[in-house]
Write an enzyme that holds these catalytic residues in place. Structure first.
Site, short mmCIF file in Angstrom:
data_model
loop_
_atom_site.label_atom_id
_atom_site.label_comp_id
_atom_site.label_asym_id
_atom_site.label_seq_id
_atom_site.Cartn_x
_atom_site.Cartn_y
_atom_site.Cartn_z
N ASP A 138 36.44 69.33 92.85
CA ASP A 138 37.46 69.06 91.84
C ASP A 138 38.38 70.26 91.64
O ASP A 138 37.95 71.41 91.78
CB ASP A 138 36.77 68.68 90.52
CG ASP A 138 37.71 67.98 89.56
OD1 ASP A 138 38.80 67.54 89.98
OD2 ASP A 138 37.34 67.86 88.37
N HIS B 99 45.63 69.04 97.72
CA HIS B 99 44.62 68.28 98.46
C HIS B 99 44.47 68.81 99.88
O HIS B 99 43.38 68.83 100.43
CB HIS B 99 44.98 66.79 98.47
CG HIS B 99 44.89 66.15 97.12
ND1 HIS B 99 43.76 66.22 96.35
CD2 HIS B 99 45.80 65.46 96.37
CE1 HIS B 99 43.97 65.58 95.19
NE2 HIS B 99 45.20 65.12 95.19
N LEU C 248 23.36 68.85 110.79
CA LEU C 248 23.79 68.55 109.42
C LEU C 248 24.30 67.12 109.31
O LEU C 248 25.10 66.66 110.13
CB LEU C 248 24.92 69.51 109.02
CG LEU C 248 25.66 69.20 107.71
CD1 LEU C 248 24.77 69.46 106.51
CD2 LEU C 248 26.95 70.00 107.60
C1 IPE Z 1 35.91 63.29 90.51
O1 IPE Z 1 37.01 64.03 90.12
C2 IPE Z 1 36.18 62.61 91.80
C3 IPE Z 1 36.32 63.47 92.98
C4 IPE Z 1 36.20 64.77 92.98
C5 IPE Z 1 36.63 62.78 94.19
P1 IPE Z 1 38.11 63.45 89.12
O2 IPE Z 1 39.12 64.52 88.95
O3 IPE Z 1 38.59 62.13 89.59
O4 IPE Z 1 37.26 63.23 87.79
P2 IPE Z 1 37.70 63.24 86.26
O5 IPE Z 1 38.83 62.27 86.13
O6 IPE Z 1 38.13 64.63 85.93
O7 IPE Z 1 36.47 62.86 85.52
C1 IPE Z 2 39.86 66.56 93.28
O1 IPE Z 2 40.94 67.25 92.74
C2 IPE Z 2 40.27 65.65 94.40
C3 IPE Z 2 40.20 64.22 94.08
C4 IPE Z 2 39.79 63.72 92.94
C5 IPE Z 2 40.66 63.30 95.10
P1 IPE Z 2 41.84 66.63 91.60
O2 IPE Z 2 43.01 65.95 92.23
O3 IPE Z 2 41.05 65.78 90.68
O4 IPE Z 2 42.33 67.93 90.86
P2 IPE Z 2 42.60 68.11 89.29
O5 IPE Z 2 41.35 67.72 88.59
O6 IPE Z 2 43.74 67.21 88.95
O7 IPE Z 2 42.92 69.55 89.14
MG MG Z 3 40.04 66.21 88.97
#
Ligand code: IPE
Ligand code: IPE
Ligand code: MG
Length: 240
Positions: free
Chosen positions: A16, A33, A127
């Site tokens: 995240d 990303h 792995l």
């Molecule tokens: C969880 O992250 C999903 C992934 C890392 C793929 P999100 O960014 O979607 O989760 P919330 O919305 O902060 O809970």
């Molecule tokens: C995690 O990073 C990747 C996915 C959920 C696909 P985020 O896109 O949720 O990044 P933040 O939480 O907005 O910083």
């Molecule tokens: Mg996120």
């Protein structure tokens, strides 16, 4: 120091913070990303070097469809790029790729690229790299209940014969391979301290390591630190 003799068998990561990383750099979310994919590559490599048996990463949740179509399609495009550009190294490292989640809703081209990687890495024995794609743990549990209920409906199973093990076997993780036990360690980056619908059943006794580091900045050194933190935990499983 990391104890090489006590490396967890299954590590799961909620990757995240890509969006916030991009924001902090003043670049588009997709650049975040992209940087996240690069971080993931390095973690896979280190997981292989450390001799971790299973690495499960949360790449796209069943709730992530709420994002703009531009972001969603961008994420899947990046996944295709990752799979294609990394396949050789993945093969060289004897890594087997698997996916967990509802594959039916994944864009066709992304699914094709991933399925090719699944086939090509099928006989690799190192792995096991599990990518949670369109994954939601409540969806996973609902599917398990449906499958078990069907067996009950067909008279193959009595309700009171349903065991915890049976439920585990019907989850996506239970279908990956027999050696994929529950994760001993779940890491979440970016300072959020929640599961966000990831491995709800499997996390019953997992150790959690939360770090403020945003996913694109999560280096193999940070990964080792998280494992070290795990090694210093006292796991009791309800005993003394
Ligand atoms: C969880 O992250 C999903 C992934 C890392 C793929 P999100 O960014 O979607 O989760 P919330 O919305 O902060 O809970
Ligand atoms: C995690 O990073 C990747 C996915 C959920 C696909 P985020 O896109 O949720 O990044 P933040 O939480 O907005 O910083
Ligand atoms: Mg996120």
């Amino acid at each position: 120091m990391l104890d090489r003799e006590r490396i967890p068998r299954h590590v799961a990561i909620i990757m995240d913070g890509n969006g916030r990383w991009a924001e902090s750099k003043g670049v588009p979310r997709l650049a975040g990303h992209n940087a996240g994919m690069k971080a993931m590559k390095e973690i896979v490599k280190r997981a292989h070097e450390l001799g971790i048996a299973n690495l499960t990463v949360y790449a796209f949740s069943t709730e992530n469809w709420k994002r703009s179509t531009e972001e969603v399609s961008g994420i899947f495009r990046l996944l295709i790029t990752y799979v294609k550009s990394e396949l050789k190294e993945i093969m060289d490292n004897n890594v087997r790729i698997r996916i967990l989640g509802d594959a039916s809703a994944i864009p066709r081209d992304a699914l094709k690229a991933v399925e090719k990687a699944l086939r090509e890495t099928e006989n690799n024995t190192g792995l096991q790299f599990n990518i949670a794609l369109n994954y939601g743990s409540r969806d996973e549990i609902r599917r398990a209940v449906e499958e078990i209920a069907r067996e009950v409906g067909q008279g193959k199973l009595a309700p009171e014969e349903i065991t915890e093990e049976m439920i585990g076997d019907h989850l996506f993780t239970g279908k990956l391979h027999e050696d994929c036990g529950d994760p001993e360690l779940i890491i979440r980056t970016s300072g959020e301290e929640r599961l966000s619908n990831f491995l709800l059943w499997q996390a019953a006794y997992s150790e959690f390591v939360f770090t403020d580091t945003l996913w694109p900045d999560f280096t193999p050194e940070r990964f080792e630190e998280a494992i070290e933190t795990y090694q210093n935990r006292n796991r009791r499983f309800g005993g003394r």
